[in-house]
Design a protein around this motif. Structure first.
Motif, PDB file in Angstrom:
ATOM      1  N   MET A 129       0.833  -1.205   0.000  1.00 19.71           N
ATOM      2  CA  MET A 129       0.000   0.000   0.000  1.00 19.71           C
ATOM      3  C   MET A 129       0.869   1.256   0.000  1.00 19.71           C
ATOM      4  O   MET A 129       0.610   2.215  -0.737  1.00 19.71           O
ATOM      5  CB  MET A 129      -0.912   0.010   1.233  1.00 19.71           C
ATOM      6  CG  MET A 129      -2.090  -0.922   1.192  1.00 19.71           C
ATOM      7  SD  MET A 129      -3.015  -0.817   2.759  1.00 19.71           S
ATOM      8  CE  MET A 129      -4.496  -1.736   2.355  1.00 19.71           C
ATOM      9  N   LEU A 130       1.886   1.253   0.847  1.00 22.43           N
ATOM     10  CA  LEU A 130       2.780   2.402   0.942  1.00 22.43           C
ATOM     11  C   LEU A 130       3.456   2.677  -0.394  1.00 22.43           C
ATOM     12  O   LEU A 130       3.515   3.831  -0.848  1.00 22.43           O
ATOM     13  CB  LEU A 130       3.820   2.150   2.038  1.00 22.43           C
ATOM     14  CG  LEU A 130       4.935   3.178   2.194  1.00 22.43           C
ATOM     15  CD1 LEU A 130       4.371   4.558   2.487  1.00 22.43           C
ATOM     16  CD2 LEU A 130       5.902   2.746   3.302  1.00 22.43           C
ATOM     17  N   ALA A 131       3.970   1.634  -1.034  1.00 22.06           N
ATOM     18  CA  ALA A 131       4.616   1.818  -2.335  1.00 22.06           C
ATOM     19  C   ALA A 131       3.631   2.372  -3.362  1.00 22.06           C
ATOM     20  O   ALA A 131       3.986   3.236  -4.188  1.00 22.06           O
ATOM     21  CB  ALA A 131       5.207   0.499  -2.817  1.00 22.06           C
ATOM     22  N   ASN A 294      -4.078  -1.240   8.272  1.00 20.16           N
ATOM     23  CA  ASN A 294      -2.891  -1.270   7.412  1.00 20.16           C
ATOM     24  C   ASN A 294      -2.813  -0.005   6.556  1.00 20.16           C
ATOM     25  O   ASN A 294      -1.736   0.595   6.401  1.00 20.16           O
ATOM     26  CB  ASN A 294      -2.921  -2.492   6.499  1.00 20.16           C
ATOM     27  CG  ASN A 294      -2.795  -3.805   7.232  1.00 20.16           C
ATOM     28  OD1 ASN A 294      -2.289  -3.860   8.351  1.00 20.16           O
ATOM     29  ND2 ASN A 294      -3.260  -4.866   6.611  1.00 20.16           N
ATOM     30  N   ALA A 295      -3.952   0.391   5.992  1.00 22.01           N
ATOM     31  CA  ALA A 295      -3.988   1.573   5.131  1.00 22.01           C
ATOM     32  C   ALA A 295      -3.620   2.835   5.901  1.00 22.01           C
ATOM     33  O   ALA A 295      -2.911   3.712   5.395  1.00 22.01           O
ATOM     34  CB  ALA A 295      -5.375   1.714   4.501  1.00 22.01           C
ATOM     35  N   LEU A 296      -4.099   2.942   7.132  1.00 25.48           N
ATOM     36  CA  LEU A 296      -3.777   4.101   7.960  1.00 25.48           C
ATOM     37  C   LEU A 296      -2.291   4.157   8.288  1.00 25.48           C
ATOM     38  O   LEU A 296      -1.675   5.231   8.283  1.00 25.48           O
ATOM     39  CB  LEU A 296      -4.604   4.078   9.242  1.00 25.48           C
ATOM     40  CG  LEU A 296      -6.095   4.356   9.062  1.00 25.48           C
ATOM     41  CD1 LEU A 296      -6.856   3.945  10.325  1.00 25.48           C
ATOM     42  CD2 LEU A 296      -6.326   5.839   8.765  1.00 25.48           C
ATOM     43  N   ALA A 297      -1.698   2.992   8.568  1.00 20.15           N
ATOM     44  CA  ALA A 297      -0.259   2.954   8.850  1.00 20.15           C
ATOM     45  C   ALA A 297       0.537   3.366   7.618  1.00 20.15           C
ATOM     46  O   ALA A 297       1.499   4.141   7.710  1.00 20.15           O
ATOM     47  CB  ALA A 297       0.141   1.558   9.315  1.00 20.15           C
ATOM     48  N   ALA A 298       0.144   2.844   6.452  1.00 19.42           N
ATOM     49  CA  ALA A 298       0.828   3.220   5.208  1.00 19.42           C
ATOM     50  C   ALA A 298       0.681   4.711   4.949  1.00 19.42           C
ATOM     51  O   ALA A 298       1.645   5.390   4.551  1.00 19.42           O
ATOM     52  CB  ALA A 298       0.256   2.409   4.044  1.00 19.42           C
ATOM     53  N   ALA A 299      -0.527   5.223   5.173  1.00 20.32           N
ATOM     54  CA  ALA A 299      -0.765   6.653   4.963  1.00 20.32           C
ATOM     55  C   ALA A 299       0.085   7.496   5.901  1.00 20.32           C
ATOM     56  O   ALA A 299       0.628   8.534   5.501  1.00 20.32           O
ATOM     57  CB  ALA A 299      -2.249   6.962   5.160  1.00 20.32           C
TER      58      ALA A 299
END
Length: 468
Positions: A129-131, A294-299
């Motif tokens: 997600m981060l990438a 997970n999305a919040l951590a990546a964001a």
């Protein structure tokens, strides 16, 4: 290139995906390389032949003896710290690095900074997600570490990056004492790999290494106090901030969810009063609670690097999860069939079970020393039934008897790969329209399958046969 490797006698511990590239890189730097490996199977012999053709010494079937004159060991991440090789190295004053430490030491002065992620579960998804978010911002990046591009290739190759999204396991962190990330996240902590680390305390300490020396942000899980404790204990650069993520409404210096919107109250002007909308929950695929986390951590990591809000939304929309991670296979007679074969421990399975209201649960395999009482007690109200497979299924059956005695259980006394078809057929018999048949084994797969991918493929094939 770093001059200190020239002429140095380096022992590489372990062949495989990290050992072979490490040996080649070190040899190219002028080191005198010896590779030691426990096994001597056909694959190891082929890899040894490849390295020996370059002039690298390889010793197969002898991974415990420290070669004479060794000045440095570079180890594969899975080799236990208690191995005699490392005991001998400690006695001789020989340092031990992992492949991540080697990559960190080989970075050029202008190398891309690292945004690093660890945790018991969700690492790969979060890094991907981060990438995706970083790419949506127009940055040159790659998902590296445990996945994607090799870290050694990323730091020594010709490809130029603006920033790297780095997945790190507890094994890798144990052997990476010098790592200093731009920003890092620990997603969660639950008992796992305790046979390797020796204790939960040692496991948590190795995870916590990811925060050491962080420059901008230490991202933690508000719902998992142990991750915040690791932030408090970390020695970071002055000005580095603790940034929480939560599925609830965020406090200042946190990212969270408000009325179906992912919002940022950490990287905004006047965060005590203002919030920035990043994306909608529906932009997260799939929008299960743990995947939203997970999305919040990546964001949070992306925002720590200065990525604009629109890129978070666009990156999450563009992201496609890997196979066998809460993957919807098909609907058959009003029942959804979901493959989460990647849920190989109780913590991952707990998150998976929490995503559905009425479940026929397919579980079992190799327990790796896990217990299942807490998992079953928490999920009991959601279970329509359970179908158990694998070597350690009795442990789950006993937990179901104690904590969910009203739930019907089918115990398949077989560990052959064909058991999955019978498991799916039994799950279909138990399910009702509106239910979810969920493969979330809470166990490793190697008693019946090569890996969790093969297990998930067997489940998907069985489901397809139902609908044929």
């Amino acid at each position: 290139m770093p001059f200190e490797f020239q002429g140095k006698h380096v022992t590489v511990a372990g062949l495989g995906v990290s050992g072979v590239p490490a040996a080649k890189v070190l040899h190219g730097l002028g080191a005198r390389v010896t590779v030691v490996n426990d096994g001597a199977d056909e694959r190891a012999r082929a890899q040894a032949a490849e390295l020996e053709a370059l002039g690298i010494t390889v010793r197969l079937g002898d991974g415990d003896t420290l070669p004479d004159g060794t000045e440095l060991i570079v180890t594969a991440p899975g080799w236990k710290p208690t191995k005699p090789l490392f005991t001998a190295a400690g006695q001789a004053g020989v340092p031990v690095w992992g492949d991540v430490e080697l990559a960190w030491r080989l970075r050029r002065p202008d190398s891309a900074p690292w945004l690093a992620v660890t945790g018991t579960n969700g690492k790969t998804t979060t890094v991907q997600m981060l990438a995706s978010i970083l790419k949506a911002a127009g940055l040159r990046t790659a998902a590296v570490g445990n996945i994607g591009v090799s870290l050694l290739d990323a730091v020594t190759g010709d490809e130029e990056y603006d920033v790297l999204a780095v997945e790190l396991s507890s094994y890798q962190l144990h052997w990476a004492p010098s790592l200093r990330a731009h920003s890092a996240a620990v997603l969660n902590l639950a008992p796992d790999h305790l046979d390797w680390h020796g204790s939960m305390e040692a496991y948590a300490a190795d995870k916590g290494r990811i925060y050491e020396g962080n420059r901008v942000a230490c991202v933690y899980n508000v719902a998992d106090k142990a991750t915040e404790d690791l932030v408090r204990e970390a020695d970071v650069e002055e000005g580095c901030r603790a940034i929480g993520f939560t599925l609830g409404s965020p406090a200042p210096s946190q990212l969270g969810v408000v009325d179906g919107i992912l919002v940022d109250r950490a990287f905004v002007e006047n965060r005590h009063k203002n919030a920035q909308e990043l994306a909608e929950v529906s932009d997260v695929n799939p929008p299960a609670p743990h995947n939203i986390a997970n999305a919040l951590a990546a964001a949070a990591l992306a925002r720590a690097f200065g990525v604009p809000a629109a890129a978070v939304r666009d990156g999450l929309r563009a992201f496609t999860p890997d196979a066998h991670r809460i993957a919807h296979v098909a609907d058959v007679d009003g029942v959804a069939y979901v493959d989460d074969s990647k849920a190989t421990n109780t913590h991952a399975t707990e998150a998976s079970l929490a995503a559905y209201e009425s479940i026929v649960w397919i579980a079992g395999g190799l327990a790796k020393g896990a217990t299942f009482d807490e998992l079953v007690a928490g999920a009991a109200k959601r279970l329509r039934g359970a179908v158990l497979i694998g070597a350690d299924r009795a442990l789950i059956r006993e937990a179901l008897t104690r904590h969910a005695p009203e739930v019907p259980v089918v115990d398949l006394d077989r560990t052959d790969t064909g058991a999955m078809l019978q498991a799916v057929q039994e799950a279909r018999r138990l399910a009702r329209p509106g239910d979810t048949v969920l493969l979330a084994p809470a166990c490793a797969s190697m008693d019946m399958f090569t890996n969790y991918n093969q297990r998930g493929d067997a489940f998907a094939q069985a489901v397809r046969e139902l609908g044929a």
